[in-house]
Scaffold this motif. Sequence first.
Motif, PDB file in Angstrom:
ATOM      1  N   LEU A  39      78.800 -32.860  53.448  1.00 14.11           N
ATOM      2  CA  LEU A  39      80.016 -33.043  52.652  1.00 14.11           C
ATOM      3  C   LEU A  39      80.032 -34.435  52.026  1.00 14.11           C
ATOM      4  CD1 LEU A  39      82.340 -31.304  55.204  1.00 14.11           C
ATOM      5  CD2 LEU A  39      82.086 -30.580  52.818  1.00 14.11           C
ATOM      6  N   GLU A  40      80.333 -34.475  50.731  1.00 10.43           N
ATOM      7  CA  GLU A  40      80.347 -35.747  50.013  1.00 10.43           C
ATOM      8  C   GLU A  40      81.778 -36.168  49.713  1.00 10.43           C
ATOM      9  OE1 GLU A  40      78.036 -35.532  46.436  1.00 10.43           O
ATOM     10  OE2 GLU A  40      76.656 -34.047  47.297  1.00 10.43           O
ATOM     11  N   ASN A  41      81.919 -37.437  49.342  1.00 10.71           N
ATOM     12  CA  ASN A  41      83.191 -37.864  48.767  1.00 10.71           C
ATOM     13  C   ASN A  41      83.325 -37.278  47.371  1.00 10.71           C
ATOM     14  OD1 ASN A  41      84.586 -39.566  50.698  1.00 10.71           O
ATOM     15  ND2 ASN A  41      82.748 -40.861  50.557  1.00 10.71           N
ATOM     16  N   LEU A  42      84.558 -37.211  46.940  1.00 10.14           N
ATOM     17  CA  LEU A  42      84.835 -36.582  45.655  1.00 10.14           C
ATOM     18  C   LEU A  42      84.688 -37.600  44.522  1.00 10.14           C
ATOM     19  CD1 LEU A  42      85.840 -34.627  43.634  1.00 10.14           C
ATOM     20  CD2 LEU A  42      88.007 -34.490  44.830  1.00 10.14           C
ATOM     21  N   GLU A  43      83.476 -37.672  43.971  1.00 11.74           N
ATOM     22  CA  GLU A  43      83.226 -38.579  42.841  1.00 11.74           C
ATOM     23  C   GLU A  43      82.820 -37.744  41.640  1.00 11.74           C
ATOM     24  OE1 GLU A  43      80.338 -41.213  44.456  1.00 11.74           O
ATOM     25  OE2 GLU A  43      81.768 -42.028  45.917  1.00 11.74           O
ATOM     26  N   PRO A  44      83.792 -37.416  40.792  1.00  8.74           N
ATOM     27  CA  PRO A  44      83.566 -36.433  39.723  1.00  8.74           C
ATOM     28  C   PRO A  44      82.369 -36.753  38.833  1.00  8.74           C
ATOM     29  CG  PRO A  44      85.891 -36.992  39.858  1.00  8.74           C
ATOM     30  CD  PRO A  44      85.186 -37.901  40.793  1.00  8.74           C
TER      31      PRO A  44
ATOM     32  N   ASN B  90      97.998 -34.404  33.080  1.00 12.46           N
ATOM     33  CA  ASN B  90      97.238 -34.209  31.828  1.00 12.46           C
ATOM     34  C   ASN B  90      97.689 -32.931  31.131  1.00 12.46           C
ATOM     35  OD1 ASN B  90      95.510 -32.623  33.820  1.00 12.46           O
ATOM     36  ND2 ASN B  90      94.831 -34.706  34.260  1.00 12.46           N
ATOM     37  N   PRO B  91      98.938 -32.971  30.640  1.00 10.33           N
ATOM     38  CA  PRO B  91      99.522 -31.769  30.032  1.00 10.33           C
ATOM     39  C   PRO B  91      98.736 -31.292  28.820  1.00 10.33           C
ATOM     40  CG  PRO B  91     100.908 -33.707  29.627  1.00 10.33           C
ATOM     41  CD  PRO B  91      99.875 -34.123  30.614  1.00 10.33           C
ATOM     42  N   GLU B  92      97.985 -32.187  28.212  1.00  8.36           N
ATOM     43  CA  GLU B  92      97.213 -31.782  27.032  1.00  8.36           C
ATOM     44  C   GLU B  92      96.158 -30.727  27.361  1.00  8.36           C
ATOM     45  OE1 GLU B  92      97.130 -34.551  28.606  1.00  8.36           O
ATOM     46  OE2 GLU B  92      95.035 -35.050  29.068  1.00  8.36           O
ATOM     47  N   LEU B  93      95.819 -30.615  28.637  1.00 10.43           N
ATOM     48  CA  LEU B  93      94.801 -29.625  29.012  1.00 10.43           C
ATOM     49  C   LEU B  93      95.386 -28.229  29.204  1.00 10.43           C
ATOM     50  CD1 LEU B  93      92.571 -31.616  31.559  1.00 10.43           C
ATOM     51  CD2 LEU B  93      92.085 -31.058  29.167  1.00 10.43           C
ATOM     52  N   LEU B  94      96.709 -28.134  29.265  1.00 10.91           N
ATOM     53  CA  LEU B  94      97.324 -26.842  29.598  1.00 10.91           C
ATOM     54  C   LEU B  94      97.022 -25.782  28.541  1.00 10.91           C
ATOM     55  CD1 LEU B  94     100.711 -27.980  31.146  1.00 10.91           C
ATOM     56  CD2 LEU B  94      98.611 -27.274  32.301  1.00 10.91           C
ATOM     57  N   ALA B  95      96.984 -26.214  27.304  1.00  3.82           N
ATOM     58  CA  ALA B  95      96.704 -25.243  26.242  1.00  3.82           C
ATOM     59  C   ALA B  95      95.260 -24.759  26.292  1.00  3.82           C
ATOM     60  CB  ALA B  95      97.004 -25.868  24.878  1.00  3.82           C
ATOM     61  N   GLN B  96      94.406 -25.629  26.769  1.00  2.00           N
ATOM     62  CA  GLN B  96      92.984 -25.306  26.858  1.00  2.00           C
ATOM     63  C   GLN B  96      92.660 -24.393  28.034  1.00  2.00           C
ATOM     64  OE1 GLN B  96      90.637 -28.936  27.093  1.00  2.00           O
ATOM     65  NE2 GLN B  96      88.898 -27.850  27.994  1.00  2.00           N
ATOM     66  N   ALA B  97      93.450 -24.551  29.111  1.00  2.00           N
ATOM     67  CA  ALA B  97      93.182 -23.782  30.317  1.00  2.00           C
ATOM     68  C   ALA B  97      93.485 -22.309  30.076  1.00  2.00           C
ATOM     69  CB  ALA B  97      94.042 -24.307  31.462  1.00  2.00           C
ATOM     70  N   VAL B  98      92.670 -21.461  30.679  1.00  2.00           N
ATOM     71  CA  VAL B  98      92.882 -20.017  30.571  1.00  2.00           C
ATOM     72  C   VAL B  98      93.280 -19.481  31.950  1.00  2.00           C
ATOM     73  CG1 VAL B  98      91.790 -17.791  30.142  1.00  2.00           C
ATOM     74  CG2 VAL B  98      91.286 -19.740  28.663  1.00  2.00           C
TER      75      VAL B  98
ATOM     76  N   GLU C 160      93.857 -34.679  39.207  1.00  2.00           N
ATOM     77  CA  GLU C 160      93.297 -36.022  39.223  1.00  2.00           C
ATOM     78  C   GLU C 160      91.812 -36.044  38.856  1.00  2.00           C
ATOM     79  OE1 GLU C 160      94.266 -37.349  43.117  1.00  2.00           O
ATOM     80  OE2 GLU C 160      96.278 -38.030  42.571  1.00  2.00           O
ATOM     81  N   VAL C 161      91.129 -34.939  39.070  1.00  2.00           N
ATOM     82  CA  VAL C 161      89.681 -34.961  38.847  1.00  2.00           C
ATOM     83  C   VAL C 161      89.183 -33.997  37.770  1.00  2.00           C
ATOM     84  CG1 VAL C 161      89.201 -35.767  41.195  1.00  2.00           C
ATOM     85  CG2 VAL C 161      89.276 -33.301  40.724  1.00  2.00           C
ATOM     86  N   VAL C 162      89.957 -32.980  37.492  1.00  2.00           N
ATOM     87  CA  VAL C 162      89.473 -31.976  36.541  1.00  2.00           C
ATOM     88  C   VAL C 162      89.135 -32.582  35.168  1.00  2.00           C
ATOM     89  CG1 VAL C 162      90.219 -29.975  35.181  1.00  2.00           C
ATOM     90  CG2 VAL C 162      90.403 -29.931  37.683  1.00  2.00           C
ATOM     91  N   PRO C 163      89.967 -33.480  34.640  1.00  4.33           N
ATOM     92  CA  PRO C 163      89.623 -34.021  33.313  1.00  4.33           C
ATOM     93  C   PRO C 163      88.240 -34.662  33.266  1.00  4.33           C
ATOM     94  CG  PRO C 163      91.879 -34.591  33.911  1.00  4.33           C
ATOM     95  CD  PRO C 163      91.263 -33.982  35.122  1.00  4.33           C
ATOM     96  N   THR C 164      87.870 -35.341  34.320  1.00  3.44           N
ATOM     97  CA  THR C 164      86.536 -35.946  34.317  1.00  3.44           C
ATOM     98  C   THR C 164      85.443 -34.892  34.256  1.00  3.44           C
ATOM     99  OG1 THR C 164      87.425 -37.717  35.671  1.00  3.44           O
ATOM    100  CG2 THR C 164      85.021 -37.572  35.528  1.00  3.44           C
ATOM    101  N   PHE C 165      85.604 -33.848  35.074  1.00  2.00           N
ATOM    102  CA  PHE C 165      84.589 -32.782  35.033  1.00  2.00           C
ATOM    103  C   PHE C 165      84.477 -32.195  33.627  1.00  2.00           C
ATOM    104  CE2 PHE C 165      85.611 -32.423  39.706  1.00  2.00           C
ATOM    105  CZ  PHE C 165      84.359 -32.819  40.156  1.00  2.00           C
TER     106      PHE C 165
END
Lengths: 346, 346, 346, 346
Positions: free
Chosen positions: A57-62, A119-127, A83-88
């Motif tokens: 198991l690793e630390n969460l470093e996107p 990051n509300p700007e991603l809501l439109a992009q998410a399916v 917190e991490v999805v935008p980086t991915f």
Amino acid sequence: MLKVAVVGASGYTGVELLRILYAHPEVAVTCVTSEQNAGKPVSAVFPTLRGRIDLVLENLEPAGISEKVDVVFTALPHKAAMEVVPTFLKMGKDVVDLSADYRLRDAETYGLWYEKHMNPELLAQAVYGLPELRRDVIREASLIANPGCYPTSTILGLAPLLKNKLIDPKSIIVDAKSGVSGAGRGAKVDNLYCEVNEGFKAYGVGGVHRHIPEIEQELSLLNGSPLAISFTPHLVPMDRGILATIYSTPLKGVTAAELVELYQACYDGEPFVRVLPEGSFPSTAQVRGSNFCDIGVTVDKRTGRIIVVSAIDNVVKGASGQAVQNMNLMCGLPETLGLDFLPIFP
Amino acid sequence: MLKVAVVGASGYTGVELLRILYAHPEVAVTCVTSEQNAGKPVSAVFPTLRGRIDLVLENLEPAGISEKVDVVFTALPHKAAMEVVPTFLKMGKDVVDLSADYRLRDAETYGLWYEKHMNPELLAQAVYGLPELRRDVIREASLIANPGCYPTSTILGLAPLLKNKLIDPKSIIVDAKSGVSGAGRGAKVDNLYCEVNEGFKAYGVGGVHRHIPEIEQELSLLNGSPLAISFTPHLVPMDRGILATIYSTPLKGVTAAELVELYQACYDGEPFVRVLPEGSFPSTAQVRGSNFCDIGVTVDKRTGRIIVVSAIDNVVKGASGQAVQNMNLMCGLPETLGLDFLPIFP
Amino acid sequence: MLKVAVVGASGYTGVELLRILYAHPEVAVTCVTSEQNAGKPVSAVFPTLRGRIDLVLENLEPAGISEKVDVVFTALPHKAAMEVVPTFLKMGKDVVDLSADYRLRDAETYGLWYEKHMNPELLAQAVYGLPELRRDVIREASLIANPGCYPTSTILGLAPLLKNKLIDPKSIIVDAKSGVSGAGRGAKVDNLYCEVNEGFKAYGVGGVHRHIPEIEQELSLLNGSPLAISFTPHLVPMDRGILATIYSTPLKGVTAAELVELYQACYDGEPFVRVLPEGSFPSTAQVRGSNFCDIGVTVDKRTGRIIVVSAIDNVVKGASGQAVQNMNLMCGLPETLGLDFLPIFP
Amino acid sequence: MLKVAVVGASGYTGVELLRILYAHPEVAVTCVTSEQNAGKPVSAVFPTLRGRIDLVLENLEPAGISEKVDVVFTALPHKAAMEVVPTFLKMGKDVVDLSADYRLRDAETYGLWYEKHMNPELLAQAVYGLPELRRDVIREASLIANPGCYPTSTILGLAPLLKNKLIDPKSIIVDAKSGVSGAGRGAKVDNLYCEVNEGFKAYGVGGVHRHIPEIEQELSLLNGSPLAISFTPHLVPMDRGILATIYSTPLKGVTAAELVELYQACYDGEPFVRVLPEGSFPSTAQVRGSNFCDIGVTVDKRTGRIIVVSAIDNVVKGASGQAVQNMNLMCGLPETLGLDFLPIFP
């Protein structure tokens, strides 16, 4: 061979992703993370994996993770995910997020039921990843909001009625029951064996459960205009499974036979929805460990109401199985690949 | 593609065979039988199968069945098996028998614990199907006596000690615990939910359980001379799993570390035996739904006794999974084909 | 009417004391404490008590409490008990301590298995409260060390054999199984519903469980000289109950019938020990919710070993029921007062 | 001291009557019957009773039994009850019938849902024994129709709303969930441990459960005119308990606080109904083993619906406990005598 990361691998949806992906012929899990258990082999946290999955198991470093994988499953609590999805995404990865963070299209609604969105700007992009409703859009997506467990069983149970404008949208009552794995793996007195075992209770009574806006968003889309439902969740002393008993009032007379036929037509060809014959109703035991959603429907002749009963395994079709189904679609693989296993009984 | 019959498909080992074989890439189940339910689709008896396995249950007519298949699994009660197995063999079929009928090499012993054997001449031909002990002979066999659930966990737990002459063979005590599926699917008050749930009990106390001669036969072979054990089975309020806690007295001093090393060497390369590190012990929850046998071993420094704890899923490694493992070997397929799935947790 | 305090009322033994004492005709519980929940009504912590027991949980102030009560039950973790028991005794109160702190007569042994004892001078004064073995001394005591759950079932199971010098004291193996309430109410992942349910495991394997010195102390007294046992505890997925399966080697031949007769004679007149007829063995389901200890005994003719099976409800005879039985004896009340209720089934 | 017969003592309600009556200070059970097990001690059928209740099960001969007792509890299946109750009445005995045979006032309705009634003339004489609704009539009765388990929880949950004309009587939906003991002790595959465990299902979907006419009869009386409800029962993998989640539409706006106040006023002084504070809802675990009915009520602000949650132990308040409560009333004893015990937890 897709290289995949399971971010947040020390919860129940995490280990279920690992179980399913282990048997997936086109996937290699190459990264697992857990803040709590970083540095330990994942098989020390889940000894079921021993001898087969030996990742540490690793630390969460996107950013670092992104270099190693093609697809990321985020099996994190809400907030931790956004917190991490935008980086991915910035790193060009496909993301299937199992949290609630990208399920609501409206940031304000998210704020009302959860907290301020980061990051509300991603809501439109998410399916919203319910393949039975939007398979084609999922194929093009890079960010999937994997549906909640209650919403999956409820929406699949109601879609044929709403699409066909058969019921009064104000009449919907969803009485839902979940196994205990839905409560997660946190160390809380309320979820101790002796607190849960041999008891049955309602919780979140009165329309306060966070899955409500998600259900209503999707049902409203199917309905063509906003609707509100009554929704009461209950806790069943068993590990897995959700059963939703759904009441509604038809706009005109309809028979059980007609409804079964409608449902069968509506879900014809769907690999994971099984519409039961008239007079049969599902049990969570009959979908346990599988990606199936079983649905039975009838009419109460005495009151005229339609009753739909819908059952899934909350950890599979209600979470990790559906996440893999979405991944298959996103990545151009056959939708059922690695998911065509039967329920385990008993 | 092997064509396979599951004879006796309306019990728990029958449906588990169907679950496992459904995902097996080299097998097509083409015949299922059930005297009780002949004429019904097997999915009416086990709705888990719905939409995937649509075979209709047939009457048990060995000759007719033989024409349709290559391999026969007999998942019948004892006696019922020996009534039909000879015909399957005469028709040249490979048979994996999950009953007790061909497990004991000595017809007299069978008579003592069960009843008069109907075809004792087949006992010499039958191979006791514990792959970890006699893989090579299984490969050549046409009749496999698939081991019992208690014997599988007990023999695998003790083999390294007996093979290496480390313990006093008179000192062996096996305290074994089984989930309720081991009691079968017969309609008996004793196995009703409310009779079993929230209770724990011993049964067959005093050395009277029918798995004893089978265990002793195999342990005696390992030991090189006859031995007798104390064996007490117990019923655990859970669906699946067997855990055997095995006590014995070493012939000379030995440490836990040495024992773990011995077990790891002994089972090195075995695909389905997982020897746990020193200080770790198995749980049935960690093998549920899988073909694994997990083993932990230590020494009680205060009394000098060796304690082995061995866990399997009684329906998989203790029955249907092992049966498929034997079929793979008999048919020249890779031993783990269709069996390399992980335990389901929770 | 005795005024009674339950110190540490927010655990499972605490609430069970309240349940039992509520129906006790000579007791009024006038004080309940809980450090964690002080200030809350005890019925907010345990809603089972709602409308019947409306006491508010207090902080644990021994001097103040002593002024309000005649008898104190300390249902605390070890160490926490020995911090307060001396004050209660100084204030002249009768104390029944449900922790391990006063069970071992030897402070050094306590130090070895627990930690340094804080008031070793009290160990000689404390009486190990197993009424079936030392009823008369309990009547005169002011400090009762209430036995552990595993020890209660084990000692009652072995006493007739050791008292009558029938077995080789070096041959004793105790394979014990407990429901989950024995693990307490602390918020630990290991005790979550989904971790425990549908699994069975051994723990404390190899002679390391803290109940061992307590069992050995009492068995050694019965034996007349020190002895050591092998003891392996297991966790059963159920709320309540302990079942101990006890193996030993007789010094000379003995039949099951003789053993049953011996046990019946030994426990003749005991209100809470039920010796089962030959061929019957106990289930925890048959003592659930009651103060009974059910015992069955037989001989394995094949190996000559004696097998005793002993069952109690760990929360009642293994804790709170036995504590009340001890209180009755200490306070000159009829021993069974408030305890003569039947097991609850199903 | 009342002499009492328990007719049909080999089922779950029978043994629960024996458990409760054993602790009842004014009752001596002097006769137990069982057609199946006549001649055996009742403690051989239910070992929980061993050493305390040593009666031998008799054949069911109403005349002979009547000579030995004052009160008769008939814990028989429907039909079997109406075959013998008339004789008991003729012999001047007080009868509490736990079957469905005298619950419906209308023989035709009985015929519709069950079969032709054998003594319809007794229906007018029988009193539906829900003490909270008709305590005074019960006191004068000689034949009590003890309410069903689902009806008890449902009627107590809805009575305050209907009595006060607060809801649209056409809007009532009852989603009810029961533990497995409600299915009785018959040897059926459907009720085997492995069939029920780890699964949750609806049954009797579509308004076909036989408790519906009973519920509607009582609700219609409360309402002042006939009404029909939607009722769906479900099976929970636990031994005991019923939880009913009840939805209805208020005729005018009402708040949760007002409803809680109304319920508290309505049940003020009731010994066995506990109305929970606003925001609290019952669990079957909090009434297990007791005669309590716990009720929580709120309003879903988003849809306006009232939601009532009502919980009982189906074997106690839903059967045997309520039967004893009725006996107390009939026989001029304090209503709570022998029934004031707390729930058992865990």
